[in-house]
Design an enzyme around this catalytic site. Structure first.
Site, PDB file in Angstrom:
ATOM      1  N   ARG A   1      -3.258  17.591  -0.026  1.00  0.00           N
ATOM      2  CA  ARG A   1      -3.408  16.123  -0.041  1.00  0.00           C
ATOM      3  C   ARG A   1      -4.753  15.812   0.583  1.00  0.00           C
ATOM      4  NH1 ARG A   1      -3.739  11.251  -0.309  1.00  0.00           N
ATOM      5  NH2 ARG A   1      -2.072   9.756   0.163  1.00  0.00           N
TER       6      ARG A   1
ATOM      7  N   ASN B   1       6.023   8.337  -3.027  1.00  0.00           N
ATOM      8  CA  ASN B   1       7.061   9.171  -2.407  1.00  0.00           C
ATOM      9  C   ASN B   1       7.721   8.561  -1.199  1.00  0.00           C
ATOM     10  OD1 ASN B   1       7.263  11.680  -4.086  1.00  0.00           O
ATOM     11  ND2 ASN B   1       5.042  11.465  -3.846  1.00  0.00           N
TER      12      ASN B   1
ATOM     13  N   PHE C   1       4.557  13.392  -0.222  1.00  0.00           N
ATOM     14  CA  PHE C   1       4.490  14.123  -1.493  1.00  0.00           C
ATOM     15  C   PHE C   1       4.998  15.558  -1.270  1.00  0.00           C
ATOM     16  CE2 PHE C   1       2.572  16.454  -4.947  1.00  0.00           C
ATOM     17  CZ  PHE C   1       2.342  15.552  -5.972  1.00  0.00           C
TER      18      PHE C   1
ATOM     19  N   PRO D   1       0.791  -1.249   0.000  1.00  0.00           N
ATOM     20  CA  PRO D   1       0.000   0.000   0.000  1.00  0.00           C
ATOM     21  C   PRO D   1       0.819   1.293   0.000  1.00  0.00           C
ATOM     22  CG  PRO D   1      -0.526  -1.408   1.914  1.00  0.00           C
ATOM     23  CD  PRO D   1       0.670  -1.988   1.251  1.00  0.00           C
ATOM     24  N   GLU D   2       2.119   1.208   0.171  1.00  0.00           N
ATOM     25  CA  GLU D   2       2.914   2.438   0.272  1.00  0.00           C
ATOM     26  C   GLU D   2       2.884   3.210  -1.038  1.00  0.00           C
ATOM     27  OE1 GLU D   2       3.719   3.394   3.024  1.00  0.00           O
ATOM     28  OE2 GLU D   2       3.938   1.603   4.249  1.00  0.00           O
TER      29      GLU D   2
HETATM   30  O1  GFB Z   1       3.206   9.964  -2.804  1.00  0.00           O
HETATM   31  P1  GFB Z   1       2.571   9.468  -1.599  1.00  0.00           P
HETATM   32  O2  GFB Z   1       3.254   8.390  -0.902  1.00  0.00           O
HETATM   33  O3  GFB Z   1       2.339  10.669  -0.602  1.00  0.00           O
HETATM   34  O4  GFB Z   1       1.112   8.977  -2.007  1.00  0.00           O
HETATM   35  P2  GFB Z   1       1.663  10.749   0.856  1.00  0.00           P
HETATM   36  C1  GFB Z   1       0.143   9.858  -2.485  1.00  0.00           C
HETATM   37  C2  GFB Z   1      -0.124   9.660  -3.987  1.00  0.00           C
HETATM   38  O5  GFB Z   1      -1.378  10.305  -4.288  1.00  0.00           O
HETATM   39  C3  GFB Z   1       0.898  10.314  -4.899  1.00  0.00           C
HETATM   40  C4  GFB Z   1      -1.294  11.028  -5.502  1.00  0.00           C
HETATM   41  O6  GFB Z   1       2.029   9.532  -5.177  1.00  0.00           O
HETATM   42  C5  GFB Z   1       0.040  10.613  -6.135  1.00  0.00           C
HETATM   43  O7  GFB Z   1      -0.159   9.449  -6.900  1.00  0.00           O
HETATM   44  N1  GFB Z   1      -1.240  12.469  -5.193  1.00  0.00           N
HETATM   45  C6  GFB Z   1      -1.176  13.066  -3.986  1.00  0.00           C
HETATM   46  C7  GFB Z   1      -1.232  13.440  -6.125  1.00  0.00           C
HETATM   47  N2  GFB Z   1      -1.116  14.410  -4.117  1.00  0.00           N
HETATM   48  C8  GFB Z   1      -1.142  14.673  -5.440  1.00  0.00           C
HETATM   49  C9  GFB Z   1      -1.090  15.879  -6.204  1.00  0.00           C
HETATM   50  O8  GFB Z   1      -0.990  16.987  -5.705  1.00  0.00           O
HETATM   51  N3  GFB Z   1      -1.131  15.737  -7.555  1.00  0.00           N
HETATM   52  C10 GFB Z   1      -1.222  14.521  -8.162  1.00  0.00           C
HETATM   53  N4  GFB Z   1      -1.237  14.494  -9.488  1.00  0.00           N
HETATM   54  N5  GFB Z   1      -1.283  13.370  -7.471  1.00  0.00           N
HETATM   55  C11 GFB Z   1       0.736   8.501   1.967  1.00  0.00           C
HETATM   56  C12 GFB Z   1       0.812   7.148   1.305  1.00  0.00           C
HETATM   57  O9  GFB Z   1       0.726   9.493   0.947  1.00  0.00           O
HETATM   58  O10 GFB Z   1      -0.492   8.651   2.627  1.00  0.00           O
HETATM   59  C13 GFB Z   1       0.491   6.037   2.264  1.00  0.00           C
HETATM   60  O11 GFB Z   1       2.122   6.915   0.834  1.00  0.00           O
HETATM   61  C14 GFB Z   1      -0.827   6.303   2.962  1.00  0.00           C
HETATM   62  O12 GFB Z   1       0.411   4.842   1.534  1.00  0.00           O
HETATM   63  C15 GFB Z   1      -0.809   7.676   3.604  1.00  0.00           C
HETATM   64  O13 GFB Z   1      -1.878   6.180   2.001  1.00  0.00           O
HETATM   65  C16 GFB Z   1      -2.140   8.011   4.264  1.00  0.00           C
HETATM   66  O14 GFB Z   1       2.661  10.655   1.945  1.00  0.00           O
HETATM   67  O15 GFB Z   1       0.865  11.992   0.772  1.00  0.00           O
END
Ligand code: GFB
Length: 391
Positions: free
Chosen positions: A254, A50, A352, A46-47
């Protein structure tokens, strides 16, 4: 042509161009004493993207240390990007994608010995990997009774079901499977490899191995090498040239699963707009807002209305761009545009947003324009830790 197809279309990551026989020799010596050895890894399903970028840094650090102590040359195999939970375009095939789709792999190779999975298959053929190691936590109960934060590992019974099919490849097989209880930094993996003496090894749940030294010199050296691909930079540049000719503030909002995972860190849309407007009135010279978000279309429209009279911009990929660079590429374009903004406000605890802050540090932007995050609706909030670049 076949390789290019595998790199960019990629529903399969395998090239079988034949195996070297165990007996084959170069100048009379076993080939295997002179060939590089390989570490593969995978991360808890699920990760998100980023956090996975962060795990790469830990594994790269491990490979650097491995190469300092080993007689062999060790190479890290970049795990393909594969059906991430947050990639929501269900009409796109987003399996087994090479790093080159998103990153400048030549830049990564300058700092760390890495190959893509398809390059590994060219070398290894379909030979089984020597060992598959599933990392697991130590038993929590005994940890509570005797709190022990020392670095340690031991071969143990498997606590959970073990993954044996990585990235949907049923032809990636293993000679030996082990579960190892693990607590510590990624360079502790060196001890495991020294003990097992494999030529090829894959670690599952590599996220359990922690940073050797988070925010230190080696961290930043590896982090800086992880440049995004030139194609994605080009698209971000074109968008900016067309739409953002003036100074702009970038807001990363987010939402989606964060509304449940971190409810106290995510403000309502109305409150988000209020915080952006407050900041703009202080900054005075900035009149445009770029929004990067995973919010729904309705929420984006709502925000746009609340932000008036300020102008709001958002990158929308056309069909061709989305088909080529997929959800992962679009997210990176958002990150590039935010990393170059005159002012950035992120979402607290989002990796992110953290990665954008790092990028801004690498670009040398003023600290006060970078380490800012939105406050949730109901609590006093603190601003993010300032992880400054270390040369
Ligand atoms: O990157 P990420 O690990 O950040 O996961 P978090 C969030 C994903 O959501 C990104 C999409 O890789 C993108 O695919 N996403 C988020 C976005 N913000 C944006 C944005 O501004 N623009 C676009 N185009 N896409 C963690 C997760 O997310 O949050 C964990 O890694 C868990 O698995 C946790 O779900 C609650 O650190 O924000």
């Amino acid at each position: 042509v076949l390789l290019t197809a595998i790199q960019f279309i990629s529903s399969k990551c395998v090239v079988d161009n034949g195996l070297l026989d165990e007996e084959e020799t170069l100048t009379g010596h076993s080939v295997f004493n002179t060939l590089p050895r390989y570490v593969l890894y995978d991360v808890n399903k699920p990760e998100g993207f980023n956090l996975r970028r962060d795990v790469f840094i830990r594994m790269a650090s491990f490979i650097h240390h491995m190469n300092k102590v080993s007689d062999y040359h060790w190479i890290l195999v970049l795990p393909p990007w594969h059906r991430l939970y947050h990639w929501r375009s269900s009409n796109l095939v987003q399996d087994c994608l090479p790093w080159s789709l998103f990153f400048n792999v030549d830049s990564i190779k300058k700092s760390t010995p890495v190959v893509e999975l398809h390059e590994f298959f060219e070398m290894n053929g379909l030979r089984p990997l020597d060992v598959q190691v599933t990392l697991q936590d130590y038993n929590v109960k005994s940890f509570e009774q005797y709190p022990d934060f020392s670095d340690k590992w031991e071969v143990a019974n498997c606590k959970d079901q073990v993954q044996t099919e990585f990235w949907n490849l049923n032809n990636l097989t293993f000679t030996k499977l082990l579960c190892i209880s693990f607590q510590g930094i990624s360079t502790l993996l060196v001890d495991i490899v020294q003990e097992l003496q494999p030529r090829t090894i894959i670690f599952d749940h590599a996220e359990l191995a922690l940073h050797n030294y988070y925010g230190g010199q080696e961290y930043w050296m590896i982090r800086k090498s992880m440049q995004f691909s030139k194609n994605l930079h080009e698209i971000a540049k074109e968008f900016k040239n067309r739409n953002l000719k003036q100074d702009y503030l970038c807001a990363h909002l987010r939402r989606r699963d964060f509304l449940y995972g971190h409810p106290s860190d995510v403000p309502s849309i109305k409150n988000t707009a209020r915080q952006i407007k407050e900041k703009l009135s202080v900054l005075n010279s900035i009149k445009a807002v770029y929004v990067a978000t995973d919010a729904s279309k309705t929420e984006v429209e709502e925000l746009k209305n609340y932000l008036q009279p300020y102008q709001m911009f958002k990158f929308e990929a056309d069909k061709k761009t989305l088909n080529r660079f997929l959800d992962g590429g679009v997210a990176i374009i958002d990150q590039i545009i935010c990393s170059q903004a005159n002012y950035f406000i992120g979402t607290s605890k989002s990796t992110f947003s953290f990665r954008i802050q790092e990028e801004r540090e690498i670009l040398g932007l003023p600290m006060e324009t970078t380490f800012n995050s939105f406050c949730g609706d109901s609590i006093e909030c603190t601003q993010p830790t300032k992880w400054r670049l270390v040369e």
